[in-house]
Enzyme design. Structure first.
Site, mmCIF file in Angstrom:
data_model
loop_
_atom_site.group_PDB
_atom_site.id
_atom_site.type_symbol
_atom_site.label_atom_id
_atom_site.label_comp_id
_atom_site.label_asym_id
_atom_site.label_seq_id
_atom_site.Cartn_x
_atom_site.Cartn_y
_atom_site.Cartn_z
ATOM 1 N N ASP A 20 0.850 -1.194 0.000
ATOM 2 C CA ASP A 20 0.000 0.000 0.000
ATOM 3 C C ASP A 20 0.888 1.247 0.000
ATOM 4 O OD1 ASP A 20 -3.203 0.530 0.975
ATOM 5 O OD2 ASP A 20 -1.800 2.205 1.112
ATOM 6 N N ILE A 21 0.491 2.251 -0.760
ATOM 7 C CA ILE A 21 1.307 3.461 -0.885
ATOM 8 C C ILE A 21 1.309 4.285 0.408
ATOM 9 C CG2 ILE A 21 -0.450 5.027 -1.820
ATOM 10 C CD1 ILE A 21 1.636 5.834 -3.969
ATOM 11 N N GLU A 43 -12.272 3.390 -1.342
ATOM 12 C CA GLU A 43 -11.740 4.473 -2.174
ATOM 13 C C GLU A 43 -11.481 4.023 -3.601
ATOM 14 O OE1 GLU A 43 -8.252 6.019 -0.273
ATOM 15 O OE2 GLU A 43 -9.373 6.653 1.507
ATOM 16 N N VAL A 44 -11.034 2.800 -3.760
ATOM 17 C CA VAL A 44 -10.662 2.315 -5.088
ATOM 18 C C VAL A 44 -11.653 1.217 -5.502
ATOM 19 C CG1 VAL A 44 -8.849 1.288 -6.510
ATOM 20 C CG2 VAL A 44 -8.238 2.820 -4.617
ATOM 21 N N HIS A 65 -10.163 -5.404 -3.533
ATOM 22 C CA HIS A 65 -8.855 -5.610 -2.921
ATOM 23 C C HIS A 65 -9.027 -6.037 -1.479
ATOM 24 C CE1 HIS A 65 -9.948 -1.336 -2.601
ATOM 25 N NE2 HIS A 65 -9.350 -1.328 -1.430
ATOM 26 N N MET A 66 -8.082 -6.837 -1.034
ATOM 27 C CA MET A 66 -7.989 -7.231 0.366
ATOM 28 C C MET A 66 -6.748 -6.588 0.951
ATOM 29 S SD MET A 66 -7.225 -11.017 1.893
ATOM 30 C CE MET A 66 -8.848 -11.736 1.715
HETATM 31 P P1 5GP Z 1 -9.842 1.296 0.223
HETATM 32 O O1 5GP Z 1 -10.173 2.503 1.047
HETATM 33 O O2 5GP Z 1 -10.434 1.397 -1.151
HETATM 34 O O3 5GP Z 1 -10.177 0.012 0.931
HETATM 35 O O4 5GP Z 1 -8.269 1.263 0.105
HETATM 36 C C1 5GP Z 1 -7.564 1.771 -0.979
HETATM 37 C C2 5GP Z 1 -6.082 1.706 -0.623
HETATM 38 O O5 5GP Z 1 -5.344 1.934 -1.791
HETATM 39 C C3 5GP Z 1 -5.640 2.735 0.412
HETATM 40 O O6 5GP Z 1 -5.086 2.076 1.536
HETATM 41 C C4 5GP Z 1 -4.598 3.566 -0.340
HETATM 42 O O7 5GP Z 1 -3.510 3.957 0.459
HETATM 43 C C5 5GP Z 1 -4.178 2.646 -1.461
HETATM 44 N N1 5GP Z 1 -3.746 3.322 -2.672
HETATM 45 C C6 5GP Z 1 -4.368 4.342 -3.311
HETATM 46 N N2 5GP Z 1 -3.691 4.693 -4.424
HETATM 47 C C7 5GP Z 1 -2.624 3.854 -4.487
HETATM 48 C C8 5GP Z 1 -1.545 3.734 -5.433
HETATM 49 O O8 5GP Z 1 -1.436 4.444 -6.419
HETATM 50 N N3 5GP Z 1 -0.622 2.767 -5.179
HETATM 51 C C9 5GP Z 1 -0.723 1.946 -4.084
HETATM 52 N N4 5GP Z 1 0.232 1.019 -3.934
HETATM 53 N N5 5GP Z 1 -1.719 2.038 -3.189
HETATM 54 C C10 5GP Z 1 -2.651 2.988 -3.392
#
Ligand code: 5GP
Length: 127
Positions: free
Chosen positions: A35-36, A105-106, A110-111
């Site tokens: 994760d970034i 967010e994305v 994803h897990m």
């Molecule tokens: P969500 O809130 O959708 O469960 O988590 C999305 C995750 O994706 C977050 O923890 C965020 O830090 C990570 N993320 C967002 N953009 C990127 C990216 O460009 N690269 C990586 N490696 N992680 C990302």
């Protein structure tokens, strides 16, 4: 069920090689990368290569091979990174956010695998 998959989401771009990632594991069906914005010393995202929006979409429509591979990859990462209790690790948490209430967010399934420090209780009260 009729999920619309947005192929401009950030993980779709990672899968197409348009954005770099720190790959932890890759198979024919699955990609795992750091994760970034890590929330713990271990914070890996495991994603299917197929176009699935969230967990229920993946579980309903992915093939048995995709589903099995996804979970085997996730388990291998827990073992390889030393957090699986079976190998003497201190434990980990898997999280999968779906939709608005979970603040996904994305919109590509994803897990999260989190570990390497005490993670506290599962949920805090919403603001
Ligand atoms: P969500 O809130 O959708 O469960 O988590 C999305 C995750 O994706 C977050 O923890 C965020 O830090 C990570 N993320 C967002 N953009 C990127 C990216 O460009 N690269 C990586 N490696 N992680 C990302």
């Amino acid at each position: 069920m009729a999920y619309d998959y947005d192929d401009q989401n950030i993980f779709a771009k990672i899968l197409r090689g348009e954005i770099p990632n720190q790959t932890v594991e890759e198979t024919a069906h699955t990609l795992a990368f750091n994760d970034i914005y890590p929330q713990a010393p271990v914070h890996v995202l495991v994603i299917p290569k197929g176009a699935y929006v969230c967990f229920d979409h993946f579980a309903a429509e992915a093939s048995d091979a995709e589903i099995a591979d996804f979970h085997r990859v996730a388990a291998k990462i827990c073992a390889d990174l030393g957090v699986a209790p079976d190998g003497g690790g201190a434990g980990y948490r898997t999280i999968s956010n779906a939709g608005e209430d979970a603040v996904q967010e994305v919109p590509h399934y994803h897990m999260h695998i989190l570990g390497g420090r005490p993670l506290g209780r599962m949920l805090q009260k919403a603001d």
